[in-house]
Design a protein around this motif. Sequence first.
Motif, PDB file in Angstrom:
ATOM      1  N   LYS A   1       0.640  -1.147  -0.154  1.00 34.60           N
ATOM      2  CA  LYS A   1       0.266   0.060   0.031  1.00 34.60           C
ATOM      3  C   LYS A   1       1.010   1.195  -0.126  1.00 34.60           C
ATOM      4  CE  LYS A   1      -4.178  -1.560   2.692  1.00 34.60           C
ATOM      5  NZ  LYS A   1      -4.801  -1.289   3.638  1.00 34.60           N
ATOM      6  N   GLY A   2       0.411   2.342  -0.536  1.00 34.71           N
ATOM      7  CA  GLY A   2       1.237   3.548  -0.620  1.00 34.71           C
ATOM      8  C   GLY A   2       1.642   3.871  -1.842  1.00 34.71           C
ATOM      9  N   ALA A   3       2.757   4.816  -1.804  1.00 37.44           N
ATOM     10  CA  ALA A   3       3.351   5.375  -3.167  1.00 37.44           C
ATOM     11  C   ALA A   3       4.259   6.009  -2.885  1.00 37.44           C
ATOM     12  CB  ALA A   3       2.278   6.123  -3.876  1.00 37.44           C
ATOM     13  N   ASP A   4       5.446   6.249  -3.660  1.00 37.30           N
ATOM     14  CA  ASP A   4       6.552   7.178  -3.691  1.00 37.30           C
ATOM     15  C   ASP A   4       7.112   7.217  -2.322  1.00 37.30           C
ATOM     16  OD1 ASP A   4       8.169   9.072  -4.899  1.00 37.30           O
ATOM     17  OD2 ASP A   4       6.983  10.572  -4.296  1.00 37.30           O
ATOM     18  N   LYS A   5       7.903   6.235  -2.209  1.00 36.43           N
ATOM     19  CA  LYS A   5       8.635   6.027  -0.966  1.00 36.43           C
ATOM     20  C   LYS A   5       8.044   5.890   0.429  1.00 36.43           C
ATOM     21  CE  LYS A   5      12.845   7.482  -3.082  1.00 36.43           C
ATOM     22  NZ  LYS A   5      14.080   8.645  -2.887  1.00 36.43           N
ATOM     23  N   ARG A   6       6.688   5.646   0.539  1.00 37.49           N
ATOM     24  CA  ARG A   6       5.785   5.686   1.594  1.00 37.49           C
ATOM     25  C   ARG A   6       5.049   4.408   1.431  1.00 37.49           C
ATOM     26  NH1 ARG A   6       4.947  11.173   0.471  1.00 37.49           N
ATOM     27  NH2 ARG A   6       5.960  12.426   2.207  1.00 37.49           N
ATOM     28  N   TRP A   7       6.020   3.136   1.310  1.00 40.93           N
ATOM     29  CA  TRP A   7       5.282   1.961   1.134  1.00 40.93           C
ATOM     30  C   TRP A   7       4.958   0.974   2.289  1.00 40.93           C
ATOM     31  CZ3 TRP A   7       3.119   1.055  -3.365  1.00 40.93           C
ATOM     32  CH2 TRP A   7       3.652   1.878  -4.463  1.00 40.93           C
ATOM     33  N   LEU A   8       3.930   0.459   2.368  1.00 39.81           N
ATOM     34  CA  LEU A   8       3.828  -0.474   3.532  1.00 39.81           C
ATOM     35  C   LEU A   8       3.171  -1.744   3.023  1.00 39.81           C
ATOM     36  CD1 LEU A   8       3.072  -0.689   6.659  1.00 39.81           C
ATOM     37  CD2 LEU A   8       0.881   0.187   6.113  1.00 39.81           C
ATOM     38  N   ALA A   9       4.147  -2.994   3.632  1.00 44.57           N
ATOM     39  CA  ALA A   9       3.701  -4.283   3.143  1.00 44.57           C
ATOM     40  C   ALA A   9       2.296  -4.564   3.923  1.00 44.57           C
ATOM     41  CB  ALA A   9       4.709  -5.038   3.706  1.00 44.57           C
ATOM     42  N   ASP A  10       1.343  -5.077   3.043  1.00 40.15           N
ATOM     43  CA  ASP A  10       0.015  -5.469   3.641  1.00 40.15           C
ATOM     44  C   ASP A  10      -0.308  -6.932   3.156  1.00 40.15           C
ATOM     45  OD1 ASP A  10      -2.554  -5.124   4.612  1.00 40.15           O
ATOM     46  OD2 ASP A  10      -3.404  -4.459   2.907  1.00 40.15           O
ATOM     47  N   HIS A  11       0.078  -7.923   3.973  1.00 41.12           N
ATOM     48  CA  HIS A  11      -0.154  -9.190   3.732  1.00 41.12           C
ATOM     49  C   HIS A  11      -1.044  -9.810   4.663  1.00 41.12           C
ATOM     50  CE1 HIS A  11       3.441  -8.389   1.562  1.00 41.12           C
ATOM     51  NE2 HIS A  11       4.269  -8.330   2.662  1.00 41.12           N
ATOM     52  N   GLY A  12      -1.968 -10.725   4.299  1.00 43.11           N
ATOM     53  CA  GLY A  12      -2.852 -11.327   5.417  1.00 43.11           C
ATOM     54  C   GLY A  12      -3.665 -12.452   4.731  1.00 43.11           C
ATOM     55  N   THR A  13      -4.216 -13.227   5.676  1.00 38.42           N
ATOM     56  CA  THR A  13      -4.800 -14.350   5.043  1.00 38.42           C
ATOM     57  C   THR A  13      -6.249 -13.827   4.715  1.00 38.42           C
ATOM     58  OG1 THR A  13      -5.505 -14.900   7.464  1.00 38.42           O
ATOM     59  CG2 THR A  13      -3.556 -15.926   6.472  1.00 38.42           C
ATOM     60  N   THR A  14      -6.869 -14.700   3.892  1.00 38.69           N
ATOM     61  CA  THR A  14      -8.010 -14.361   3.315  1.00 38.69           C
ATOM     62  C   THR A  14      -9.030 -15.520   2.693  1.00 38.69           C
ATOM     63  OG1 THR A  14      -9.449 -12.857   1.926  1.00 38.69           O
ATOM     64  CG2 THR A  14      -7.351 -13.727   1.173  1.00 38.69           C
ATOM     65  N   ARG A  15     -10.127 -15.418   2.828  1.00 43.01           N
ATOM     66  CA  ARG A  15     -11.038 -16.505   2.203  1.00 43.01           C
ATOM     67  C   ARG A  15     -12.057 -15.511   1.333  1.00 43.01           C
ATOM     68  NH1 ARG A  15     -12.667 -21.097   2.894  1.00 43.01           N
ATOM     69  NH2 ARG A  15     -14.899 -20.571   2.638  1.00 43.01           N
ATOM     70  N   GLY A  16     -11.722 -14.403   1.103  1.00 43.18           N
ATOM     71  CA  GLY A  16     -12.298 -13.607   0.147  1.00 43.18           C
ATOM     72  C   GLY A  16     -11.569 -12.661  -0.725  1.00 43.18           C
ATOM     73  N   VAL A  17     -10.659 -13.497  -1.439  1.00 43.43           N
ATOM     74  CA  VAL A  17      -9.871 -12.910  -2.562  1.00 43.43           C
ATOM     75  C   VAL A  17     -10.807 -12.180  -3.806  1.00 43.43           C
ATOM     76  CG1 VAL A  17      -9.224 -14.903  -3.687  1.00 43.43           C
ATOM     77  CG2 VAL A  17      -7.627 -12.838  -3.759  1.00 43.43           C
ATOM     78  N   PHE A  18     -11.916 -13.255  -3.966  1.00 45.73           N
ATOM     79  CA  PHE A  18     -12.573 -13.093  -5.185  1.00 45.73           C
ATOM     80  C   PHE A  18     -13.519 -11.662  -4.872  1.00 45.73           C
ATOM     81  CE2 PHE A  18     -11.302 -17.152  -6.435  1.00 45.73           C
ATOM     82  CZ  PHE A  18     -10.961 -16.665  -7.896  1.00 45.73           C
ATOM     83  N   LYS A  19     -13.459 -11.337  -3.596  1.00 41.68           N
ATOM     84  CA  LYS A  19     -14.377 -10.033  -3.186  1.00 41.68           C
ATOM     85  C   LYS A  19     -13.739  -8.777  -3.063  1.00 41.68           C
ATOM     86  CE  LYS A  19     -17.383 -13.110  -0.651  1.00 41.68           C
ATOM     87  NZ  LYS A  19     -17.673 -13.533   0.913  1.00 41.68           N
ATOM     88  N   SER A  20     -12.267  -8.959  -3.359  1.00 44.50           N
ATOM     89  CA  SER A  20     -11.651  -7.583  -3.277  1.00 44.50           C
ATOM     90  C   SER A  20     -12.235  -6.509  -4.300  1.00 44.50           C
ATOM     91  CB  SER A  20     -10.263  -7.859  -4.003  1.00 44.50           C
ATOM     92  OG  SER A  20      -9.548  -8.927  -3.127  1.00 44.50           O
ATOM     93  N   PHE A  21     -11.960  -5.290  -3.947  1.00 38.55           N
ATOM     94  CA  PHE A  21     -12.698  -4.082  -4.547  1.00 38.55           C
ATOM     95  C   PHE A  21     -11.667  -3.905  -5.928  1.00 38.55           C
ATOM     96  CE2 PHE A  21     -13.087   0.617  -5.174  1.00 38.55           C
ATOM     97  CZ  PHE A  21     -14.405   0.404  -5.359  1.00 38.55           C
ATOM     98  N   LEU A  22     -12.540  -3.817  -7.043  1.00 35.64           N
ATOM     99  CA  LEU A  22     -11.989  -3.584  -8.279  1.00 35.64           C
ATOM    100  C   LEU A  22     -10.788  -4.730  -8.908  1.00 35.64           C
ATOM    101  CD1 LEU A  22     -11.290   0.152  -8.144  1.00 35.64           C
ATOM    102  CD2 LEU A  22     -13.357  -0.900  -9.123  1.00 35.64           C
ATOM    103  N   LEU A  23     -11.170  -5.914  -8.327  1.00 36.31           N
ATOM    104  CA  LEU A  23     -10.305  -6.878  -8.619  1.00 36.31           C
ATOM    105  C   LEU A  23     -10.524  -7.413 -10.079  1.00 36.31           C
ATOM    106  CD1 LEU A  23      -8.677  -9.688  -7.944  1.00 36.31           C
ATOM    107  CD2 LEU A  23     -10.711 -10.778  -7.575  1.00 36.31           C
ATOM    108  N   ILE A  24      -9.556  -7.469 -10.954  1.00 34.40           N
ATOM    109  CA  ILE A  24      -9.602  -7.961 -12.461  1.00 34.40           C
ATOM    110  C   ILE A  24      -9.803  -9.483 -12.231  1.00 34.40           C
ATOM    111  CG2 ILE A  24      -8.470  -8.336 -14.391  1.00 34.40           C
ATOM    112  CD1 ILE A  24      -7.016  -5.359 -14.004  1.00 34.40           C
TER     113      ILE A  24
END
Length: 166
Positions: free
Chosen positions: A47-70
């Motif tokens: 998450k973030g941009a331009d030298k302000r990045w944050l790792a966002d890792h986590g377990t999920t059962r809802g990967v297909f429910k991600s907003f704007l998922l292609i």
Amino acid sequence: MSLADLEPNSLHVVLHVRSHPPKANDFHWGLYLHRDFEAGGTKYHLKGADKRWLADHGTTRGVFKSFLLIGLCQVARIPSGLMKDVDAMFRTYDHQLNEMPGLTCRTWVFRVLELLQKPHSGQVLLECNDLTSLEYELLSWGNANALAAADCQQPRPTHRSDLCGL
């Protein structure tokens, strides 16, 4: 598609559109390591941009429910005994993200995929020799499905890379 349609212990590149209407080749990139239907899996992205990045890792059962998922594109099969090792590889850069010149979510995905091209426990986990060609395959697939994602059409598609020996 649903979790039941995904191969157990499979690795996927995940693409999301960033705008409506979608712009060609403009995606948010991440990885999804699927365990099985019961457990789901782990989504890895930044998450973030331009030298302000944050790792966002986590377990999920809802990967297909991600907003704007292609959708999800499978690029590898991970042996059961190496799932924890792969999880650790995906976290390799987490503490130095903001020190990496030119980092984006896309470049992070390909740095991690490079790690999987190297032998680990006597095995190469990503059998794709040309990551540049893989990127073009993913961009083409993402562009072909971006408008449907921006319009929230269901189900979200999955794809198996033609370049990764699946």
